[in-house]
Design a protein around this motif. Structure first.
Motif, mmCIF file in Angstrom:
data_model
loop_
_atom_site.group_PDB
_atom_site.id
_atom_site.type_symbol
_atom_site.label_atom_id
_atom_site.label_comp_id
_atom_site.label_asym_id
_atom_site.label_seq_id
_atom_site.Cartn_x
_atom_site.Cartn_y
_atom_site.Cartn_z
ATOM 1 N N LEU A 128 1.044 -0.797 0.104
ATOM 2 C CA LEU A 128 0.028 -0.210 0.108
ATOM 3 C C LEU A 128 0.498 1.143 0.085
ATOM 4 C CD1 LEU A 128 -2.532 -0.820 2.764
ATOM 5 C CD2 LEU A 128 -3.255 -0.608 -0.120
ATOM 6 N N PRO A 129 0.045 2.813 -0.948
ATOM 7 C CA PRO A 129 1.344 3.546 -0.544
ATOM 8 C C PRO A 129 0.723 3.879 0.816
ATOM 9 C CG PRO A 129 -0.774 3.509 -2.052
ATOM 10 C CD PRO A 129 -0.431 2.194 -1.218
ATOM 11 N N GLY A 130 1.665 5.265 1.095
ATOM 12 C CA GLY A 130 1.750 5.420 2.440
ATOM 13 C C GLY A 130 1.928 6.743 2.775
ATOM 14 N N LEU A 131 1.389 6.846 4.114
ATOM 15 C CA LEU A 131 0.736 8.321 4.598
ATOM 16 C C LEU A 131 1.823 8.097 5.689
ATOM 17 C CD1 LEU A 131 0.276 11.476 4.778
ATOM 18 C CD2 LEU A 131 -1.950 10.599 6.022
ATOM 19 N N THR A 132 3.605 8.913 5.787
ATOM 20 C CA THR A 132 3.820 9.212 7.284
ATOM 21 C C THR A 132 4.133 10.993 7.865
ATOM 22 O OG1 THR A 132 5.514 7.839 6.288
ATOM 23 C CG2 THR A 132 6.656 8.582 7.709
ATOM 24 N N LEU A 133 3.868 10.772 9.192
ATOM 25 C CA LEU A 133 3.115 12.464 9.399
ATOM 26 C C LEU A 133 4.739 12.494 10.124
ATOM 27 C CD1 LEU A 133 -0.002 11.119 11.129
ATOM 28 C CD2 LEU A 133 0.239 12.271 9.165
ATOM 29 N N PRO A 134 4.619 13.756 10.738
ATOM 30 C CA PRO A 134 5.656 14.580 11.023
ATOM 31 C C PRO A 134 5.755 13.708 12.950
ATOM 32 C CG PRO A 134 4.446 16.112 10.918
ATOM 33 C CD PRO A 134 3.692 15.105 10.233
ATOM 34 N N PRO A 135 6.531 13.986 13.336
ATOM 35 C CA PRO A 135 7.227 13.566 14.806
ATOM 36 C C PRO A 135 6.175 14.691 15.700
ATOM 37 C CG PRO A 135 9.122 14.405 14.291
ATOM 38 C CD PRO A 135 8.015 14.379 13.246
ATOM 39 N N ARG A 144 0.924 6.447 27.209
ATOM 40 C CA ARG A 144 1.840 5.397 27.355
ATOM 41 C C ARG A 144 3.105 5.853 26.839
ATOM 42 N NH1 ARG A 144 -0.720 0.549 24.247
ATOM 43 N NH2 ARG A 144 -3.231 0.956 25.093
ATOM 44 N N ARG A 145 4.357 5.396 26.996
ATOM 45 C CA ARG A 145 5.421 6.090 26.706
ATOM 46 C C ARG A 145 6.016 5.344 25.515
ATOM 47 N NH1 ARG A 145 8.780 4.934 30.767
ATOM 48 N NH2 ARG A 145 8.478 6.703 32.102
ATOM 49 N N PRO A 146 6.522 6.099 24.465
ATOM 50 C CA PRO A 146 6.824 5.427 23.077
ATOM 51 C C PRO A 146 8.029 5.190 23.194
ATOM 52 C CG PRO A 146 6.601 7.927 22.817
ATOM 53 C CD PRO A 146 6.410 7.744 24.656
ATOM 54 N N PRO A 147 8.613 3.683 22.471
ATOM 55 C CA PRO A 147 9.444 3.505 22.308
ATOM 56 C C PRO A 147 10.766 4.447 21.794
ATOM 57 C CG PRO A 147 8.324 2.260 20.916
ATOM 58 C CD PRO A 147 7.489 2.977 21.677
ATOM 59 N N HIS A 148 10.126 4.706 20.882
ATOM 60 C CA HIS A 148 10.948 6.382 20.067
ATOM 61 C C HIS A 148 10.596 7.741 19.683
ATOM 62 C CE1 HIS A 148 8.520 5.644 16.862
ATOM 63 N NE2 HIS A 148 8.322 4.361 17.369
ATOM 64 N N PRO A 149 10.955 8.869 19.789
ATOM 65 C CA PRO A 149 10.391 10.196 19.925
ATOM 66 C C PRO A 149 9.462 10.211 18.758
ATOM 67 C CG PRO A 149 12.132 10.460 19.902
ATOM 68 C CD PRO A 149 12.277 8.681 19.473
ATOM 69 N N GLU A 150 9.142 9.696 17.434
ATOM 70 C CA GLU A 150 8.080 9.245 16.460
ATOM 71 C C GLU A 150 6.903 8.634 16.708
ATOM 72 O OE1 GLU A 150 11.407 8.409 15.827
ATOM 73 O OE2 GLU A 150 12.446 10.193 15.562
ATOM 74 N N GLY A 151 6.617 8.273 18.056
ATOM 75 C CA GLY A 151 6.174 7.284 18.415
ATOM 76 C C GLY A 151 4.704 8.774 18.848
ATOM 77 N N MET A 152 3.426 7.824 18.224
ATOM 78 C CA MET A 152 2.423 8.432 18.852
ATOM 79 C C MET A 152 0.922 6.877 19.240
ATOM 80 S SD MET A 152 1.404 10.672 15.789
ATOM 81 C CE MET A 152 2.818 11.178 15.200
ATOM 82 N N SER A 153 -0.301 7.596 19.867
ATOM 83 C CA SER A 153 -1.094 6.915 20.110
ATOM 84 C C SER A 153 -1.489 7.076 18.637
ATOM 85 C CB SER A 153 -2.006 7.664 21.231
ATOM 86 O OG SER A 153 -2.914 8.643 20.351
ATOM 87 N N THR A 154 -2.624 6.027 18.726
ATOM 88 C CA THR A 154 -3.606 5.932 17.627
ATOM 89 C C THR A 154 -4.478 6.510 17.428
ATOM 90 O OG1 THR A 154 -3.413 3.168 17.578
ATOM 91 C CG2 THR A 154 -4.754 4.132 15.833
ATOM 92 N N LEU A 155 -4.775 7.535 18.542
ATOM 93 C CA LEU A 155 -5.423 8.268 17.840
ATOM 94 C C LEU A 155 -4.758 9.399 17.503
ATOM 95 C CD1 LEU A 155 -8.728 9.389 18.316
ATOM 96 C CD2 LEU A 155 -8.310 9.884 20.345
#
Length: 194
Positions: A128-135, A144-155
């Motif tokens: 699938l083509p992708g959509l990537t968001l800025p951190p 919850r604490r993400p494993p890396h700074p770019e992490g975010m919740s699903t919402l």
């Protein structure tokens, strides 16, 4: 933080999974979108009170949640074959330069390891083509604490995608819901204001 939701949901709302006295259901906005959201939620996320995809599904008129990884159940990847379907995931293949915006966005819901394994184990996701968001901003509040700074919740990720696809006004409603959810979860743990 670890979500400890009783299996029988005793004392909890059966829709939002928060303690009944802190139920969010009456405050969840109803957001009509052009974009259809298909959330593929890891089975281990399904019963967590901190699962933000549950809130997104309550808010978004065009959101469907499917389970991945349930014992004895095979995931039917044919749901990914609809035209104009993109994947919201870091590092997903960029769409063709002349591609129109997606009509349908697949969102993986789970911790980072679970989401990464879904991509590895479901070849149709990798196509699938992708959509990537800025951190997110470094001072963003978290359940919850993400494993890396770019992490975010699903919402949060769905709100960011909605901002890109349909504008900030709709996205702000999801961001506000995320903040309210954080407040209620922290309050349920006796940690509001910390």
């Amino acid at each position: 933080m670890r979500s400890r939701t009783p299996e029988d949901l005793a004392g909890r709302c059966p829709r939002c999974y928060l303690p009944t006295r802190l139920c969010l259901c009456a405050e969840v906005p109803r957001i009509d979108t052009r974009t259809e959201f298909l959330v593929i939620r890891h089975n281990k996320e399904k019963e967590k009170s901190t699962n933000t995809a549950r809130m997104a599904a309550l808010a978004l008129s065009r959101c469907q949640v499917l389970t991945y990884g349930a014992p004895g159940e095979r995931f039917d990847a044919s749901v990914l074959e609809q035209p104009d379907t993109w994947l919201l995931f870091p590092g997903a293949p960029a769409p063709a330069p002349d591609a129109s915006l997606p009509k349908r966005l697949v969102v993986l819901d789970g911790n980072w390891g679970q989401a990464r394994r879904m991509v590895q184990r479901v070849p149709a996701l990798r196509r699938l083509p992708g959509l990537t968001l800025p951190p997110p901003a470094p001072d963003t509040r978290r359940l919850r604490r993400p494993p890396h700074p770019e992490g975010m919740s699903t919402l949060e990720a769905m709100a960011g995608a909605l901002a890109f696809l349909e504008g900030e006004e709709k996205a702000q409603q999801l961001y506000a819901l995320h903040e309210l959810m954080i407040d209620r979860v922290l309050e349920s743990r006796g940690r509001l204001g910390t």
